[in-house]
Design a protein around this motif. Structure first.
Motif, short mmCIF file in Angstrom:
data_model
loop_
_atom_site.label_atom_id
_atom_site.label_comp_id
_atom_site.label_asym_id
_atom_site.label_seq_id
_atom_site.Cartn_x
_atom_site.Cartn_y
_atom_site.Cartn_z
N GLY A 67 63.17 74.60 50.91
CA GLY A 67 62.09 74.14 49.93
C GLY A 67 61.12 72.95 50.48
O GLY A 67 59.85 73.10 50.26
N GLN A 68 61.63 72.31 51.32
CA GLN A 68 60.93 71.16 51.89
C GLN A 68 59.97 71.55 53.13
O GLN A 68 60.35 72.25 53.87
CB GLN A 68 61.75 69.88 52.28
CG GLN A 68 62.11 68.87 51.13
CD GLN A 68 62.36 67.60 51.74
OE1 GLN A 68 62.91 67.48 52.72
NE2 GLN A 68 61.67 66.64 50.96
N TRP A 69 58.71 70.82 52.84
CA TRP A 69 57.83 71.17 54.29
C TRP A 69 58.12 70.17 55.15
O TRP A 69 58.35 68.80 54.92
CB TRP A 69 56.22 71.04 53.89
CG TRP A 69 55.88 72.01 52.89
CD1 TRP A 69 55.91 72.17 51.58
CD2 TRP A 69 55.49 73.39 53.22
NE1 TRP A 69 55.22 73.25 51.06
CE2 TRP A 69 54.98 73.86 52.02
CE3 TRP A 69 54.82 74.05 54.35
CZ2 TRP A 69 54.14 75.36 52.06
CZ3 TRP A 69 54.37 75.04 54.42
CH2 TRP A 69 53.95 75.80 53.39
N SER A 70 58.11 70.73 56.57
CA SER A 70 58.41 69.83 57.66
C SER A 70 57.80 70.14 58.96
O SER A 70 57.43 71.35 58.91
CB SER A 70 59.93 69.39 57.87
OG SER A 70 60.48 70.71 58.15
N LEU A 71 57.90 69.52 60.01
CA LEU A 71 57.53 69.88 61.24
C LEU A 71 58.63 71.17 61.78
O LEU A 71 59.71 70.93 61.46
CB LEU A 71 57.32 68.83 62.22
CG LEU A 71 56.32 67.61 61.92
CD1 LEU A 71 56.44 66.73 63.29
CD2 LEU A 71 54.97 68.16 61.92
N PRO A 72 57.97 71.96 62.49
CA PRO A 72 58.86 72.88 63.18
C PRO A 72 59.65 72.21 64.18
O PRO A 72 59.26 71.55 64.84
CB PRO A 72 57.75 73.93 63.52
CG PRO A 72 56.60 73.50 63.62
CD PRO A 72 56.48 72.38 62.63
#
Lengths: 220, 220
Positions: A49-54
């Motif tokens: 659910g969290q957005w992060s860098l790939p």
DNA sequence: ACAATAGTGTCTATCAGACAATATCCT
DNA sequence: AGGATATTGTCTGATAGACACTATTGT
């Protein structure tokens, strides 16, 4: 794979060691802002659910660049980039799963290639998520800061060094791209003179719009 | 140490992964030349007899900087440095023992601290060993090239940014140090004017030698 | 006095920043 | 014609490079 043994009879794999990962800050221009960075949403498992860098762990048989490309392909469906090393992030507690050292990479894609939903606009030097998520997990906020400095530094001297524009462009288009990358307005005549001797004349002229037609240029 | 398990029940250590190492290019001035780099001679085991940059594998509980400091202390008996990241070297075949990714570090020590026997002078951009050893093992020649570029870049704008000189120094001493680092002669008046506003007056004067006494300066 | 080193004056070419004028198109 | 944009002229201030001159010491 490798039969090396040290004097005590052990292979390299017999020693405890950190895991090695890559994270990629893929920068582009946001349709309605200046710089933006590609984020991806963890779907299942850790950090869902969290957005992060790939990012991904580096496998035995691949280089860092290959790992970075794999992360972009698997997590963001982006192909054909040439990511560059930015900096190594190695704080002991940067990942709660264990000791993970990450080599941050950076790259740039032309405007319009990435969907707006996965772009986080840069305000100041930081990324601002859309879902009200104020910060990125791990040390990804720091990586974004370094990536933004990196691209802004590159765009202060050379004309569009990472190809945000297409093959040919007018001086106006070039300047507007630089202004959006740098986040500040530029003087048109000074900018023109600084860039002119780093460009080649495309022997074409823009047409259609009002005003004197603009010469088109190409990168050297 | 860490009880994280992924959805398949494995910890991070259950996955095959590269070993992580650091190598340090410790630069200084050679008593009879310009730049030189510290080498150490492998005593036993792998690569014995060969000169190479000091390096070591990174342990689970230490940062990259701590590993670099440990390599300097164990292999070269050097303490109290602040090594900086230079670049990551990750060619698949850079180490015949297996897959080893190395984070190259760089640092600078004042002249006279290191014994001349462990210094390899830089000619051009490469290190030249004394025992007729033309090349360094692994990719250490490449690391030295990057380190030399790094320090020369730093010494083109700022006055002695890495403290090769002591606390106070005359403009002549500063210029001679820069000339030895850069490997080229510098114009004395241009150099003076470029550096002057980046220095503080030490309110002292050199004495003893012939000629007009020189003002002494301090880094800002 | 003379040699040696430190420090400054000054000229030139270049360049960024700023303002404004001229050039060439579309409607 | 008139609005809009492109392109160039020109002035100013700052700075690097180069050369030569002045200043202050030890012997």
């Amino acid at each position: 794979v490798n039969d090396y043994r040290d004097p005590s009879g052990r292979t390299l794999a017999d020693y405890a060691r950190p895991s090695l990962a890559v994270d990629v800050a893929l920068l582009t221009l946001h349709p309605s802002h200046g710089l933006a960075v590609l984020l991806h949403r963890a779907e299942e498992g850790f950090g869902s659910g969290q957005w992060s860098l790939p990012g991904t762990f580096v496998r035995l048989e691949e280089t860092l660049r290959e790992a970075a490309l794999r992360a972009l392909e698997v997590k963001a469906d982006v192909r054909g980039r040439t990511p560059q090393q930015l900096k190594v992030f190695d704080a002991l507690d940067r990942d709660v799963r264990g000791r993970v050292v990450s080599v941050a990479h950076v790259d740039v894609v032309p405007e319009g290639v990435l969907a707006e939903e996965v772009l986080a606009p840069i305000r100041g030097e930081r990324a601002v998520g859309h879902d009200g998520q104020k910060h990125l997990p791990f040390d990804h906020d720091l990586i974004v800061v370094e990536a933004v400095r990196w691209i802004r530094n590159a765009y202060t001297e050379a004309p569009d060094p990472y190809g945000l524009l297409g093959q040919t462009f007018s001086m106006y288009e070039l300047r507007k791209v630089h202004e959006r990358v740098l986040g500040e307005e530029l003087q048109k005549d000074t900018f023109r003179r600084k860039m002119l001797d780093q460009l080649s004349d495309a022997r074409e002229v823009s047409t259609g719009r009002v005003g004197k037609p603009a010469r088109l240029f190409t990168r050297r």
